[in-house]
Structure formats: structure tokens, C-alpha cells
Write a protein that holds these residues in place. Structure first.
Motif, PDB file in Angstrom:
ATOM      1  N   THR A   1       0.815  -1.222   0.000  1.00 22.07           N
ATOM      2  CA  THR A   1       0.000   0.000   0.000  1.00 22.07           C
ATOM      3  C   THR A   1       0.847   1.269   0.000  1.00 22.07           C
ATOM      4  OG1 THR A   1      -0.120  -0.077   2.421  1.00 22.07           O
ATOM      5  CG2 THR A   1      -1.903  -1.150   1.196  1.00 22.07           C
TER       6      THR A   1
ATOM      7  N   GLN B   1     -12.272  12.286  -7.924  1.00 18.75           N
ATOM      8  CA  GLN B   1     -12.268  11.087  -7.095  1.00 18.75           C
ATOM      9  C   GLN B   1     -10.891  10.430  -7.140  1.00 18.75           C
ATOM     10  OE1 GLN B   1     -15.349   8.645  -8.812  1.00 18.75           O
ATOM     11  NE2 GLN B   1     -16.919   9.456  -7.440  1.00 18.75           N
TER      12      GLN B   1
ATOM     13  N   GLY C   1      -8.596   3.412  -6.336  1.00 15.03           N
ATOM     14  CA  GLY C   1      -7.572   2.398  -6.095  1.00 15.03           C
ATOM     15  C   GLY C   1      -7.726   1.244  -7.072  1.00 15.03           C
TER      16      GLY C   1
ATOM     17  N   LYS D   1     -10.442  -5.755  -2.864  1.00 15.10           N
ATOM     18  CA  LYS D   1     -11.201  -4.528  -2.643  1.00 15.10           C
ATOM     19  C   LYS D   1     -10.636  -3.753  -1.460  1.00 15.10           C
ATOM     20  CE  LYS D   1     -15.908  -2.777  -2.377  1.00 15.10           C
ATOM     21  NZ  LYS D   1     -17.347  -3.111  -2.411  1.00 15.10           N
ATOM     22  N   LYS D   2     -10.234  -4.471  -0.404  1.00 11.66           N
ATOM     23  CA  LYS D   2      -9.628  -3.819   0.751  1.00 11.66           C
ATOM     24  C   LYS D   2      -8.286  -3.199   0.385  1.00 11.66           C
ATOM     25  CE  LYS D   2      -7.982  -4.739   5.441  1.00 11.66           C
ATOM     26  NZ  LYS D   2      -7.756  -5.775   6.493  1.00 11.66           N
TER      27      LYS D   2
ATOM     28  N   THR E   1      -8.768  -0.033  -1.640  1.00  5.54           N
ATOM     29  CA  THR E   1      -9.235   1.073  -0.791  1.00  5.54           C
ATOM     30  C   THR E   1      -8.075   1.682  -0.001  1.00  5.54           C
ATOM     31  OG1 THR E   1     -11.404   0.021  -0.580  1.00  5.54           O
ATOM     32  CG2 THR E   1     -10.822   1.704   1.056  1.00  5.54           C
ATOM     33  N   GLU E   2      -7.186   0.831   0.545  1.00  6.93           N
ATOM     34  CA  GLU E   2      -6.037   1.325   1.301  1.00  6.93           C
ATOM     35  C   GLU E   2      -5.107   2.148   0.399  1.00  6.93           C
ATOM     36  OE1 GLU E   2      -5.443   1.216   4.554  1.00  6.93           O
ATOM     37  OE2 GLU E   2      -7.451   0.339   4.744  1.00  6.93           O
TER      38      GLU E   2
ATOM     39  N   ALA F   1      -6.002   3.929  -2.224  1.00  8.06           N
ATOM     40  CA  ALA F   1      -6.654   5.225  -2.464  1.00  8.06           C
ATOM     41  C   ALA F   1      -6.513   6.133  -1.248  1.00  8.06           C
ATOM     42  CB  ALA F   1      -8.117   5.008  -2.821  1.00  8.06           C
ATOM     43  N   LYS F   2      -6.676   5.553  -0.017  1.00  6.83           N
ATOM     44  CA  LYS F   2      -6.527   6.357   1.196  1.00  6.83           C
ATOM     45  C   LYS F   2      -5.101   6.900   1.331  1.00  6.83           C
ATOM     46  CE  LYS F   2     -10.110   4.059   3.947  1.00  6.83           C
ATOM     47  NZ  LYS F   2     -10.383   3.198   5.141  1.00  6.83           N
TER      48      LYS F   2
ATOM     49  N   ILE G   1     -13.428   8.345  -2.531  1.00  5.91           N
ATOM     50  CA  ILE G   1     -12.579   7.256  -3.035  1.00  5.91           C
ATOM     51  C   ILE G   1     -13.454   6.106  -3.481  1.00  5.91           C
ATOM     52  CG2 ILE G   1     -10.633   7.899  -1.563  1.00  5.91           C
ATOM     53  CD1 ILE G   1     -11.368   5.558   0.245  1.00  5.91           C
ATOM     54  N   LYS G   2     -12.954   5.289  -4.377  1.00  3.51           N
ATOM     55  CA  LYS G   2     -13.653   4.084  -4.833  1.00  3.51           C
ATOM     56  C   LYS G   2     -12.617   3.122  -5.395  1.00  3.51           C
ATOM     57  CE  LYS G   2     -15.918   4.041  -8.649  1.00  3.51           C
ATOM     58  NZ  LYS G   2     -16.862   4.252  -9.779  1.00  3.51           N
ATOM     59  N   THR G   3     -13.028   1.904  -5.691  1.00  2.00           N
ATOM     60  CA  THR G   3     -12.144   0.896  -6.300  1.00  2.00           C
ATOM     61  C   THR G   3     -12.597   0.653  -7.724  1.00  2.00           C
ATOM     62  OG1 THR G   3     -13.523  -0.906  -5.454  1.00  2.00           O
ATOM     63  CG2 THR G   3     -11.662  -0.194  -4.092  1.00  2.00           C
TER      64      THR G   3
END
Length: 645
Positions: free
Chosen positions: A558, A582, A585, A597-598, A601-602, A604-605, A617-619
């Protein structure tokens, strides 16, 4: 017409000229000298007597020598523009040559195991011959007295005709042939069925430099073309190019008695003519942009300024291979169709590396090869040897400062990750294996066209009339004034590599008691000077959609190893323009949907932390990604993006 007939006709003409000149008093010249020969062989060795291994040899080359003695009989024909002489020369010459061929799939032994390697076949010829060259010399061509051109037939008899052959192992370093040695197929032999005599033609051109006491120096260049092949029933022939020098001596004729001069009648003193001062003319071009005068054969520069918007796509410099493969699509060896996707990506990466090295002459690289346990032990040697040869052909071999080999195991026993461990990383001096590929998005050109004026001047100053013309780009323009505007210049036809020209011819007539007429001409050149200003932007390699690449990540991580240098500037500019922004990730197709998916998301954060902003944020969905077909596309999908609309 075969070679025997050609040579026969040549000899008949030679004897006929001897008979014509037999009644005249001859003039002789003697020459001795030597030459350095470049021998070029061409053909194949299929059917080579007592040896059947060399069908792959097609071309060879080598250096030899020649020592010769020549007698020249002058002159068959003589005029102000051409003299024809005949000569005969005897020479001793060495016609050595060397053939080489690299075999990429030779059977070898590594630790008592049969494998494939690279071997080099080498065959050298050792031929010494004695040659007779009767022919004609043409000198004083077009009134150029030192220039000499010679045409001769060749009758050659071999004194020695041998050859030597060997096969030597090149790679891998620790391997051996089945005879447990680095060499095999080593032997010497005589070339059988050598054609006797060898016939051909000799073309010679040289320049006679006079010395003292009837001696002269004769540097010369000649080319020889044989008739037929060297060996009977074998398609093999050779051509020779030679550079040499001879020393000649002209045997002097007896000096004839000078004729008696009759007494001359007395004439009255001539009338002194009136002195006429010579007039000198000059054709100039005035560049009123900088008020400078351009003279004959000078260059007028056209300035073109180009403003470009360039997109930079980050390109990881890692070449991926299929199992036990060491090629990458730049080879003459036929390759398998299922490898073509790998080869296409590798070629793009290599071109980006070559472009970067050429723009940065002080940059160095290291090559790190990784192989898996299920590959043959020497596969990294073959990959590194082929890649080093590629950089040598590009003239960049001296940029490689380190080479390393490792056996790698992926973090997880997944076929896709195992496939990614079969690679060669190209790492730059700063420890990064990534370059940028450039593509021009838009370009704006601004051209500065000079203001030019043609001037005709004379010295000393006097009144004169002029009638002339200008030829530019195959168009003719006439003028009758000593000052002419040049509005027809068209710099749009120029490129950075071309040189345009304008020729001017003028007839000048002075207005004096005794008028003079002067013909003058000049040529001026136009050259383009381009100045390119690039505005670089970091965008996505995607061909559609409002996506901008933010970061790249390694597998299952990440923390990015590359981040867009203009990330904050781009986001701030988009928000200022009222765009909806936007952070997306992205992951590859390895792993479960929940885990990916997790992970997306990490990622993108992590971009939001870098920006210090609170944005949605989105995937990204797999169907909106680049296809996960190869290791390279999976690397690009381990990323984060800026999406705006």
C-alpha cells in the motif's frame, strides 16, 4: 560469353596494338610497390570437398598483401585530354579470409547434463597466388596530368591454398562440448578442386606525384572482380579492394637537336594602350532583421520555435520471459507465437531505455537477472548475454557497469507471481528501474521569417548596368537593378536536417570610356534552427477516459514506489476549474475479491494522505482495467488514479 573468350579477345587486342607500335621509338616506365588487400568472400560451403559442416557460412572477410613489378610502354595514343599506354604487371598476393557463424542452440554439457548453449564456428582461408596482369593505362584524363586509370586482365596461379576450421564454445562460461573441451571440429586441410588458372578483371585508379630525376610516387586504389568461382562445384568467390603505393621511374628518351631559328624581322615599337582599371564585383544579401551582410556560400538561418505539450508515461524497466526463454523479439531466430505479447512489451521497454541513455550520456545501468527453480541452470547466462549483445549493437555496451544473477521464489505459490520472477531488471544509477515514455499531445509552431534584400556592388565605384536572375526552389526570377527585394523565400519547406540554397547570376556592364563586362555568380544557403520548448504532464497510458495516474505499487503493498511528481498541482488545478475529483484504487487479478477490494481502498486512502484533502474514493472494476494478460500489465494495474468529470 565465358571468361576464356573475354580474356582471349583482350590478348588479341593487346598483340594488335604491339604490332602497330613496333615501328615507333618506345618510351618505357618501370614501377615497383605494394598494397594492403581487403578480401571479401561471398557464397556458401555446401559441397565443400572433404568437409560438410559449413552451410551457414555465407560471407567472409580478411586482410592480405600484394607486391608487384610493372612495365609501362608509352604511348599508344596521345592528345591534350587523353594518353593511352599499355603495361604488364607481375604480383605476389595473399588472399586470406575469415568466416564466422554463431550457433545459438549447440549441444553442450553442464555438470554432466545435456543443455543448449552458444558456439562460434570459424573458418580461415590461407591462399597465396602469383598473378600476371596485362592491360591498358589511361592518363592525362580531361587534361589532368597526374590522374591515371588502369584496366587489366588477371591470370592467377595459386602457390598455396589451405584452410583452417574450429568450433568454440561462447556461452555458458562453465559448459563444455561432448569432448569435455571448449573446442571441437578443429583441423587444417588443403582446398581441393581449386580452379587453375583464376581469371578476372582489375580496375585501378591513382595519382602520380612527381619526384626528382624522373622518379614519381604513385598512390593508387584498385578493385578486382573474378570470373567464376574459386573452387570447382562450389558457389564461392572473392573480390579484392586494395590501397597501395608504387615508385616509378621514367626512362628518358634521347633529346632531339633543337631546330635552327631564322632571323626575325624588325618591327616598329607598339603603341602603348590606354590603362584600364579592372573592376571587381560582389553579390551580397542584406538581412534586415539583424542588419548583417551575407556573402557568397554563407548561410542564412531561419528560426522556428515549437511549443509542445508532452505526456509522460512511467514505464517500469523490467523485461519478462517465458520459462527457459532468453529472446525478446529483436532476434533473427524464429520465435513462438504465444511469446509475441511478451516480446511486444519488451521491445517498447528497451526502446524507452535506449532513448533515455542517449539523452543522458553519463547515465549507467545494472542488469539483474532473476530465474526460477524450474528453469535450466544457465538460462540467466543466456538472457544476460543476449541483452548485452543488444546494447552493444546500439553502441551502449560501455553503459553497463554491473551484472547480477539470482534465483528467486515468489511471496506466494501463485503461477502469475512465479511468471513475474522470470525477468531481467534494468536498474539506473539512482537505484530506480523506471523511465518515462514521451508522446506529443499538441504542438504550436512560431516561425521568424527574415527580411532579405539582394545587393550588387562594384569596386572601384562607377556607374554600371546589371541584368541577372535568381534560381530558388526550381523557380527563376529575373532582375535589372542593383538592389532587389527577396519576398519569395518559403521557410516552411525547410526541416532541421535539410539545407536549401539560392543561386544568383549577374552580367555587369560598366558605363565608362572603355566599358567592361563582368559575369558574376553567388550561392546562398538557408538552414532551419529549431528551438523546442516542452510542457511535460504525467498522464495515464490509457487511451480513453478522464484518468490521470497517481501512483504505482508493488504486489500486495500500500506504500507506492512511484508517485506522480505533479500530483498536488494537478488535483488543485482540477478543483479550481470546478471538476468533480475522485481517487480510485486499482489492483491486479491475483487474490480474492474481498482482499483486493480492501487493498485497493487502502491504496486510495494513501493518496489522500499525500494530498492532505478529503476526496471521495472508490475501487476500479476489473472490466475497466487494462487486461491482466502479462506481468507488465499486472504491474500497471497495481496503481491509484485521479478521476475527474
Amino acid at each position: 560469353m565465358n571468361r576464356a573468350k573475354i580474356l582471349g579477345y583482350f590478348v588479341l587486342v593487346f598483340l594488335f596494338i604491339l604490332q602497330i607500335k613496333s615501328e615507333s621509338k618506345p618510351s618505357f616506365t618501370l614501377e615497383i610497390g605494394g598494397s594492403l588487400l581487403y578480401n571479401s568472400y561471398k557464397g556458401n560451403f555446401n559441397g565443400f570437398p572433404n568437409y560438410d559442416c559449413c552451410g551457414h557460412f555465407t560471407k567472409g572477410k580478411g586482410l592480405g598483401f600484394e607486391f608487384s613489378a610493372t612495365g609501362i610502354y608509352k604511348s599508344i595514343f596521345s592528345s591534350n585530354f587523353l594518353n593511352i599506354n599499355y603495361f604488364s604487371s607481375m604480383s605476389l598476393r595473399n588472399l586470406s579470409g575469415k568466416f564466422e557463424y554463431d550457433e545459438y542452440f549447440a549441444d553442450i554439457i553442464i555438470d554432466e547434463t545435456i543443455a543448449k548453449g552458444i558456439s562460434r564456428h570459424r573458418l580461415e582461408t590461407d591462399i597465396l597466388s602469383l598473378a600476371l596482369l596485362p592491360g591498358f593505362e589511361f592518363d592525362n584524363l580531361f587534361g589532368i596530368k597526374p590522374l591515371s586509370f588502369r584496366l587489366a586482365g588477371i591470370i592467377s596461379i595459386p602457390l598455396k591454398n589451405n584452410f583452417y576450421q574450429e568450433e568454440k564454445l561462447i556461452s555458458p562460461e562453465k559448459a563444455l562440448f561432448e569432448n569435455h573441451q571448449k573446442q571441437r571440429n578443429v583441423f587444417n586441410a588443403k582446398i581441393n578442386n581449386f580452379r587453375i588458372p583464376q581469371l578476372g578483371l582489375n580496375f585501378n585508379i591513382g595519382w602520380k606525384i612527381p619526384l626528382k630525376n624522373n622518379f614519381y610516387l604513385f598512390p593508387n586504389l584498385f578493385f578486382e572482380k573474378p570470373f567464376g568461382t574459386l573452387v570447382k562445384n562450389l558457389d564461392l568467390n572473392t573480390h579484392h579492394i586494395a590501397l597501395g603505393v608504387k615508385i616509378g621511374y621514367n626512362i628518358p628518351k634521347p633529346k632531339p637537336q633543337p631546330p635552327s631559328i631564322p632571323p626575325q624581322p624588325e618591327f616598329p615599337n607598339p603603341i602603348e594602350p590606354k590603362e584600364v582599371k579592372p573592376v571587381v564585383s560582389e553579390i551580397l544579401v542584406l538581412n534586415r532583421t539583424d542588419m548583417k551582410y551575407i556573402k557568397n556560400k554563407d548561410t542564412i538561418y531561419i528560426t522556428r520555435k515549437i511549443n509542445q505539450t508532452v505526456e509522460l508515461s512511467p514505464t517500469p524497466t523490467t523485461l519478462f520471459y517465458q520459462r527457459n526463454d532468453f529472446l525478446f523479439g529483436e532476434d533473427s531466430i524464429e520465435t513462438r507465437l504465444e511469446y509475441q505479447k511478451f516480446y511486444e512489451e519488451n521491445r517498447k521497454i528497451l526502446q524507452a531505455v535506449v532513448d533515455y541513455l542517449r539523452k543522458n550520456p553519463d547515465e549507467k545501468i545494472s542488469l539483474v537477472c532473476s530465474q526460477t527453480n524450474d528453469e535450466q541452470s544457465n538460462i540467466c547466462d543466456l538472457r544476460l548475454a543476449r541483452l548485452t549483445e543488444y546494447f552493444r549493437v546500439q553502441g551502449l555496451e560501455n553503459r553497463i557497469e554491473n551484472i547480477k544473477k539470482i534465483i528467486s521464489t515468489p511471496k506466494k505459490a501463485i503461477p502469475e507471481l512465479l511468471e513475474e520472477e522470470r525477468n531481467v531488471q534494468i536498474i539506473f544509477s539512482n537505484g530506480v528501474n523506471l523511465v518515462y515514455r514521451e508522446s506529443v499531445v499538441s504542438s504550436d509552431t512560431n516561425e521568424i521569417k527574415p527580411s532579405l534584400k539582394l545587393l550588387v556592388k562594384v569596386q572601384p565605384e562607377t556607374n554600371f548596368k546589371v541584368n541577372g536572375n535568381v534560381i530558388y526552389q526550381n523557380n527563376l526570377y529575373n532582375f535589372t537593378s542593383d538592389s532587389v527585394e527577396l519576398p519569395f523565400l518559403n521557410p516552411q519547406t525547410l526541416t532541421a536536417t535539410t539545407l536549401d540554397s539560392m543561386s544568383v547570376t549577374a552580367l555587369i556592364e560598366t558605363d565608362e570610356e572603355l566599358p567592361q563586362k563582368i559575369e558574376d555568380s553567388s550561392r546562398f544557403y538557408f538552414k532551419l534552427q529549431e528551438f523546442v520548448q516542452k510542457d511535460k504532464r504525467f498522464f495515464t497510458p490509457k487511451s480513453e477516459g478522464n484518468f490521470i495516474l497517481a501512483s504505482l505499487f508493488k504486489f500486495d503493498e500500500t506504500i507506492p514506489y512511484w508517485t506522480n511528481p505533479k500530483l498536488k498541482e494537478i488535483v488543485t488545478d482540477l478543483i479550481t476549474k470546478g471538476k468533480s475529483v475522485q481517487i480510485i484504487g486499482s489492483v491486479d487479478n491475483i487474490g480474492t475479491e474481498t482482499h483486493n477490494k480492501k487493498l485497493a481502498t487502502e491504496r486510495a486512502k494513501g493518496i489522500l494522505k499525500i494530498l492532505g484533502k478529503n476526496l471521495p474514493i472508490k475501487t476500479i472494476d476489473l472490466e475497466n482495467q487494462s487486461p491482466n494478460q502479462t506481468p507488465y500489465t499486472r504491474i500497471l494495474n497495481r496503481s491509484a488514479w485521479i478521476y475527474f468529470e
